[in-house]
Design a protein around this motif. Sequence first.
Motif, PDB file in Angstrom:
ATOM      1  N   ILE A 170       3.139   9.214 -13.090  1.00  0.00           N
ATOM      2  CA  ILE A 170       3.009   8.605 -11.764  1.00  0.00           C
ATOM      3  C   ILE A 170       4.382   8.438 -11.142  1.00  0.00           C
ATOM      4  O   ILE A 170       4.604   8.757  -9.967  1.00  0.00           O
ATOM      5  CB  ILE A 170       2.272   7.254 -11.860  1.00  0.00           C
ATOM      6  N   ASP A 171       5.331   7.930 -11.923  1.00  0.00           N
ATOM      7  CA  ASP A 171       6.699   7.753 -11.423  1.00  0.00           C
ATOM      8  C   ASP A 171       7.339   9.081 -11.043  1.00  0.00           C
ATOM      9  O   ASP A 171       8.220   9.132 -10.176  1.00  0.00           O
ATOM     10  CB  ASP A 171       7.563   7.051 -12.475  1.00  0.00           C
ATOM     11  N   ALA A 172       6.901  10.161 -11.672  1.00  0.00           N
ATOM     12  CA  ALA A 172       7.457  11.490 -11.368  1.00  0.00           C
ATOM     13  C   ALA A 172       6.889  12.079 -10.084  1.00  0.00           C
ATOM     14  O   ALA A 172       7.280  13.173  -9.672  1.00  0.00           O
ATOM     15  CB  ALA A 172       7.211  12.439 -12.539  1.00  0.00           C
TER      16      ALA A 172
ATOM     17  N   GLN B  66       7.229   5.163  -1.782  1.00  0.00           N
ATOM     18  CA  GLN B  66       8.226   4.389  -1.047  1.00  0.00           C
ATOM     19  C   GLN B  66       9.583   4.386  -1.738  1.00  0.00           C
ATOM     20  O   GLN B  66      10.488   3.645  -1.360  1.00  0.00           O
ATOM     21  CB  GLN B  66       7.721   2.950  -0.867  1.00  0.00           C
ATOM     22  N   GLY B  67       9.702   5.215  -2.770  1.00  0.00           N
ATOM     23  CA  GLY B  67      10.984   5.361  -3.442  1.00  0.00           C
ATOM     24  C   GLY B  67      11.261   4.353  -4.536  1.00  0.00           C
ATOM     25  O   GLY B  67      12.408   4.221  -4.994  1.00  0.00           O
ATOM     26  N   GLN B  68      10.228   3.638  -4.985  1.00  0.00           N
ATOM     27  CA  GLN B  68      10.402   2.639  -6.032  1.00  0.00           C
ATOM     28  C   GLN B  68       9.718   3.104  -7.316  1.00  0.00           C
ATOM     29  O   GLN B  68       8.814   3.936  -7.286  1.00  0.00           O
ATOM     30  CB  GLN B  68       9.799   1.303  -5.602  1.00  0.00           C
ATOM     31  N   SER B  69      10.121   2.527  -8.435  1.00  0.00           N
ATOM     32  CA  SER B  69       9.429   2.775  -9.694  1.00  0.00           C
ATOM     33  C   SER B  69       8.207   1.868  -9.778  1.00  0.00           C
ATOM     34  O   SER B  69       8.226   0.726  -9.292  1.00  0.00           O
ATOM     35  CB  SER B  69      10.351   2.499 -10.880  1.00  0.00           C
ATOM     36  N   CYS B  70       7.141   2.372 -10.390  1.00  0.00           N
ATOM     37  CA  CYS B  70       5.931   1.567 -10.551  1.00  0.00           C
ATOM     38  C   CYS B  70       5.905   0.858 -11.909  1.00  0.00           C
ATOM     39  O   CYS B  70       4.873   0.311 -12.299  1.00  0.00           O
ATOM     40  CB  CYS B  70       4.685   2.433 -10.382  1.00  0.00           C
ATOM     41  N   ARG B  71       7.035   0.861 -12.611  1.00  0.00           N
ATOM     42  CA  ARG B  71       7.079   0.356 -13.976  1.00  0.00           C
ATOM     43  C   ARG B  71       6.500  -1.065 -14.097  1.00  0.00           C
ATOM     44  O   ARG B  71       5.652  -1.330 -14.952  1.00  0.00           O
ATOM     45  CB  ARG B  71       8.507   0.373 -14.500  1.00  0.00           C
ATOM     46  N   GLU B  72       6.935  -1.973 -13.227  1.00  0.00           N
ATOM     47  CA  GLU B  72       6.496  -3.369 -13.346  1.00  0.00           C
ATOM     48  C   GLU B  72       5.013  -3.521 -13.023  1.00  0.00           C
ATOM     49  O   GLU B  72       4.286  -4.234 -13.712  1.00  0.00           O
ATOM     50  CB  GLU B  72       7.340  -4.270 -12.439  1.00  0.00           C
ATOM     51  N   LEU B  73       4.554  -2.880 -11.955  1.00  0.00           N
ATOM     52  CA  LEU B  73       3.142  -2.971 -11.594  1.00  0.00           C
ATOM     53  C   LEU B  73       2.272  -2.313 -12.662  1.00  0.00           C
ATOM     54  O   LEU B  73       1.182  -2.808 -12.985  1.00  0.00           O
ATOM     55  CB  LEU B  73       2.886  -2.318 -10.241  1.00  0.00           C
ATOM     56  N   PHE B  74       2.746  -1.204 -13.219  1.00  0.00           N
ATOM     57  CA  PHE B  74       1.949  -0.506 -14.223  1.00  0.00           C
ATOM     58  C   PHE B  74       1.758  -1.362 -15.476  1.00  0.00           C
ATOM     59  O   PHE B  74       0.792  -1.151 -16.219  1.00  0.00           O
ATOM     60  CB  PHE B  74       2.573   0.837 -14.592  1.00  0.00           C
ATOM     61  N   LYS B  75       2.644  -2.317 -15.693  1.00  0.00           N
ATOM     62  CA  LYS B  75       2.466  -3.211 -16.840  1.00  0.00           C
ATOM     63  C   LYS B  75       1.143  -3.961 -16.748  1.00  0.00           C
ATOM     64  O   LYS B  75       0.499  -4.238 -17.764  1.00  0.00           O
ATOM     65  CB  LYS B  75       3.625  -4.201 -16.928  1.00  0.00           C
TER      66      LYS B  75
END
Length: 435
Positions: free
Chosen positions: A101-103, A61-70
């Motif tokens: 994943i972000d890539a 959806q064009g977002q980073s998963c950084r926060e959820l991946f925490k």
Amino acid sequence: MIVCKFGGSSVADAKQIQKVKSIIDADPARQIVIVSAPGKRNKDDEKVTDMLYNCNLMVQQGQSCRELFKKVANRYTSILSDLGMDQKPFLPVLDEVRQMIDAGHGAEYAASRGEYLCARLVAAYFGWTFLDTDPLIVIKDDGTVHEDTYTNLKKVLKKGEKYIVPGFYGCSTEGKVKTFSRGGSDITGAILSQASEARVYENWTDVSGVFSVDPRLVKDAKVIKTMTYREVRELAGVGAGVFHEEAIAPVIAAKIPINVKNTNAPLDSGTMIVKDREIDGHPLAGVSQKSGYSRLTLRKLMLFKSTGIRHALLTMLHIFGIRPAFSLFGVDSIVWFFESTQASDSVLNAMCVRIKSEFQLDFIAVDHGHAVVGIVGAGVMSETDVIAKSTIALADARIKLNFFNYGSSDTSILLGVNADQAQDAVKCLYQALFA
């Protein structure tokens, strides 16, 4: 040598992993361990695999998963801390996974990292060798195992070496990470059992074996002591969820017995799954149900006078994404049951219009809300009163019977009922046939 697979509940937290280590330490023959991703720690918890799928969805959806991946990373760092292990060597591994994943490496890569990270962690805790299944286990486009898999594994497995292996995934024939269907760690364990020529494959879960009926429906449900490969496959095919039905294939040819056991009660004998069993006094193994089916009914006078009509119709169904699971045939009719999730109503309506026109059918319709109940047992065909007992029990419970399939398998009888009556059907059939 024994191959062991531990499910998500068995590696959900540090206490569970300590139980796993105690089980492994109790028998030096246990030399290959396959692990799932950490599962739920309680009923309100979230599985790591589900969080990873959501990480990929955010990226799509064009977002980073950084926060959820925490949240994902915290599951592993919490386990490391509770096991008294140093987190620092693991942090770069977690960060690399998040970056991949972000890539945009896709859903299968993201989902597979639950098992990958768990295996890395458990290998470090045990002091065993981590053996990645990518690129050793090759999965074909249809989800089956490529024959190169066993050649690959035999080349790397060393006698006397102890391995921790991630379940659920391997690679495609193009070399990309590819997963089995959910629950596929069972398949990984079966593959490693065949490749290593194990004398037994232990499948550790959170129940003490395969039950003759869902214990959530029947409080006095009994564990099946011994059952055959075919029985467990057919029982799994109608909803019994303890063992993945596709995991039977790799062990059948090698005749490797499977022992389904409980991580939380390791002394329980569990269920032994073998090639053949004595049926004297125990002709039936269990009863289960699977809901979520839709029914496609079509009729045409002299339908089967057209050569190749069934193949042509199935080809058309496949074009619309429909792959029937169960089939019934009349003189001039066909009824197919398929999983309702395979197509939307708009797609099904378009399919019916095209099939009716192209094959000049007299009637075609789709309706939803169906379930299939299976009565499974190696001696089901030798029980002369099983049909009478089954139909009488359903009639007494006022459960509508939509179809009855007897004789197409020598190991199971299939009954079609409405989905809203499926659980009641299982309970009354269990009472009539097993109690």
